[in-house]
Design an enzyme around this catalytic site. Sequence first.
Site, mmCIF file in Angstrom:
data_model
loop_
_atom_site.group_PDB
_atom_site.id
_atom_site.type_symbol
_atom_site.label_atom_id
_atom_site.label_comp_id
_atom_site.label_asym_id
_atom_site.label_seq_id
_atom_site.Cartn_x
_atom_site.Cartn_y
_atom_site.Cartn_z
ATOM 1 N N GLU A 174 0.702 -1.354 -0.073
ATOM 2 C CA GLU A 174 0.125 -0.162 -0.064
ATOM 3 C C GLU A 174 0.769 1.096 0.008
ATOM 4 O O GLU A 174 0.446 2.294 -0.706
ATOM 5 C CB GLU A 174 -0.907 -0.078 1.110
ATOM 6 N N GLY A 203 -8.598 5.452 6.915
ATOM 7 C CA GLY A 203 -9.443 5.369 7.943
ATOM 8 C C GLY A 203 -8.702 4.240 9.106
ATOM 9 O O GLY A 203 -9.015 4.518 10.270
ATOM 10 N N SER A 205 -5.357 2.586 8.656
ATOM 11 C CA SER A 205 -3.855 2.628 8.704
ATOM 12 C C SER A 205 -3.517 4.048 7.850
ATOM 13 O O SER A 205 -4.164 4.603 7.358
ATOM 14 C CB SER A 205 -3.510 1.392 8.037
ATOM 15 N N THR A 206 -2.255 3.995 8.301
ATOM 16 C CA THR A 206 -1.522 5.262 7.423
ATOM 17 C C THR A 206 -0.050 4.898 7.040
ATOM 18 O O THR A 206 0.396 4.023 7.735
ATOM 19 C CB THR A 206 -1.467 6.581 8.449
HETATM 20 O O1 LIG Z 1 -14.867 14.069 2.668
HETATM 21 C C1 LIG Z 1 -14.427 13.554 3.609
HETATM 22 N N1 LIG Z 1 -14.101 14.111 4.809
HETATM 23 C C2 LIG Z 1 -13.143 13.571 5.675
HETATM 24 N N2 LIG Z 1 -13.024 12.326 5.753
HETATM 25 C C3 LIG Z 1 -13.071 11.743 4.614
HETATM 26 C C4 LIG Z 1 -13.821 12.455 3.308
HETATM 27 N N3 LIG Z 1 -13.869 11.257 2.635
HETATM 28 C C5 LIG Z 1 -13.230 10.245 3.059
HETATM 29 N N4 LIG Z 1 -12.846 10.435 4.344
HETATM 30 C C6 LIG Z 1 -11.982 9.629 5.080
HETATM 31 O O2 LIG Z 1 -10.759 9.258 4.441
HETATM 32 C C7 LIG Z 1 -10.418 7.890 5.243
HETATM 33 C C8 LIG Z 1 -10.345 6.815 3.741
HETATM 34 O O3 LIG Z 1 -9.910 5.795 4.368
HETATM 35 P P1 LIG Z 1 -9.975 4.310 3.787
HETATM 36 O O4 LIG Z 1 -11.438 3.965 3.674
HETATM 37 O O5 LIG Z 1 -9.270 4.349 2.592
HETATM 38 O O6 LIG Z 1 -9.272 3.424 4.604
HETATM 39 P P2 LIG Z 1 -8.101 2.499 4.790
HETATM 40 O O7 LIG Z 1 -7.160 3.197 3.864
HETATM 41 O O8 LIG Z 1 -7.356 2.749 5.963
HETATM 42 O O9 LIG Z 1 -8.309 1.208 4.404
HETATM 43 C C9 LIG Z 1 -11.515 7.584 6.212
HETATM 44 O O10 LIG Z 1 -11.254 7.729 7.320
HETATM 45 C C10 LIG Z 1 -12.668 8.458 5.791
HETATM 46 O O11 LIG Z 1 -13.591 8.390 6.582
HETATM 47 CA CA LIG Z 2 -7.131 4.044 1.588
#
Ligand SMILES: O=c1[nH]cnc2c1ncn2[C@@H]1O[C@H](COP(=O)(O)OP(=O)(O)O)[C@@H](O)[C@H]1O
Ligand SMILES: [Ca+2]
Length: 497
Positions: A174, A203, A205-206
């Site tokens: 990733e 959401g 991981s980073t």
């Molecule tokens: O418009 C927005 N405002 C604030 N946060 C957002 C918006 N759209 C997506 N996010 C946040 O971005 C993050 C995206 O994480 P993702 O779903 O890619 O998780 P992951 O990469 O950890 O699997 C989540 O925390 C989601 O809530």
């Molecule tokens: Ca992601």
Amino acid sequence: MSAQREMKEKNPWHTPATIIITVIGVIAIVALVTVAVLQNKPLPKKYKYGIVLDAGSSHTALYIYGWPAEKVNDTGRVVQVHSCKVKGPGISSYASAPLNAGESLKVCMLEAKDQVPSKRHQETPLYLGATAGMRLLNIENSTASDGVFQAVSQALQTSPFSFQGARIISGQEEGAFGWVTVNYLDDRLKQGLETTGALDLGGASTQISFVSDNYDGSESPKNSVTFRLYGNDYNLYTHSFLCYGKDQVLRMTLAHQTQSGPATVLDPCFHRGYTAIKNYTVLYDTPCVSDRKPQPAPASFNHTGTGDFQECQRVVRNVFNFTDCKYSRCSFNGVFQPSLQGPFGAFSAYYFVMNFLNLTDTSTPLEDVKKKITNYCATPWEQIKEQYPHIKQKYLAEYCFSGTYIITLLTEGYNFTSENYPNIKFIKKIKDSDAGWTLGYMLNLTNMIPAEAPDKPPLPHGGYVSIVTIIAILLFVLIIFSLRPIWPRCSKRPQII
Ligand SMILES: O=c1[nH]cnc2c1ncn2[C@@H]1O[C@H](COP(=O)(O)OP(=O)(O)O)[C@@H](O)[C@H]1O
Ligand SMILES: [Ca+2]
């Protein structure tokens, strides 16, 4: 009269042979240019496509990439041609009803069918990569995560595309593919330019990935990824922090504040006037916090905001371990990190949050960034709701926390200072393609980035036509000049006499 006749006889322009040569020359030049223009026209472009589904912890997104069938190895040629946001939560939320996870993808899959020309459907590869949400579900309940993959695979197999499989991608992949995407889109790889580091906040991981000159990978091999791309070697440092996406860190800070199982939590990361009843079982229902659940815990607690940035930062700091480090240097939680180097692109939730807070301009000094977040956090919840009536209240309530977490992660976690903070650019897209791991993942799986530099591209059509035209004109001028020594002498003779 006699002088005129003599002139006519001696002037080569007027002999039948020269006239024929000149006419043939002009015809040849016109023919040459015509051939150059018509025969060497580039072939009509045939496009190829690839589709990647990013199954994130909070939601799934579908990306369609396209590129001209010829010259696949040209940098920066693959572009995002379409994206579709799947309605509903991430696939890991369907653990108890996996069929619905498959069903949720249908609308975007239909959109993809419309976007890719039907004669290309069969040859278009389709991938699904799941990130930290599924990593966590897999840790918690691997049978449930297998069930989700089975359901989504079944749904994707019924699509007309060439389904290549659904899997959890590792944190290392990733991070590394996010870095490839950013540098590919920026045209940095082929040209061997200094690369841009990648910061991805999800959401659950980073990731942080960058090239550092004083890092050879030996100190912590598990953080090292080597690439040979277009004839250049890269030794990339990358790390993915599971549970350090903003949604899981929010749970961890709440877990920290609810250790004793109180009925009310006064939370500095939420606005004054904000209040909600939260369920203990729901809050502690992820492996990032499950071992900290207070026993016995009441069913719920009253989550009340106090809106104080400095206090919020104090609470957020508790999720980091800054003390243990067995390496020469660490970021946090005992994870090795070489010294920061070069520019960085920060995307996904970094962008959403900083864009909302009007803080994407990193020429704003770090101290002013903190002041702005302090002001935002201190604004009463009623006022915030009035000010932003069209923004989802769940996001709105969390921007104070998210902004505080981002600044703490960057400065105290990764050690960005007020000097190198301006090296970070908060980005959503690069040249119309979203920044994220999906493009790099597809480029890798389709072998679209060669290890060695491709041969120099042949002259483009325009350049070829120009060169032939210039040569033709030069030839024409040459013919004229080759005749000049005879022609002017003849015409001037009468004047000399
Ligand atoms: O418009 C927005 N405002 C604030 N946060 C957002 C918006 N759209 C997506 N996010 C946040 O971005 C993050 C995206 O994480 P993702 O779903 O890619 O998780 P992951 O990469 O950890 O699997 C989540 O925390 C989601 O809530
Ligand atoms: Ca992601």
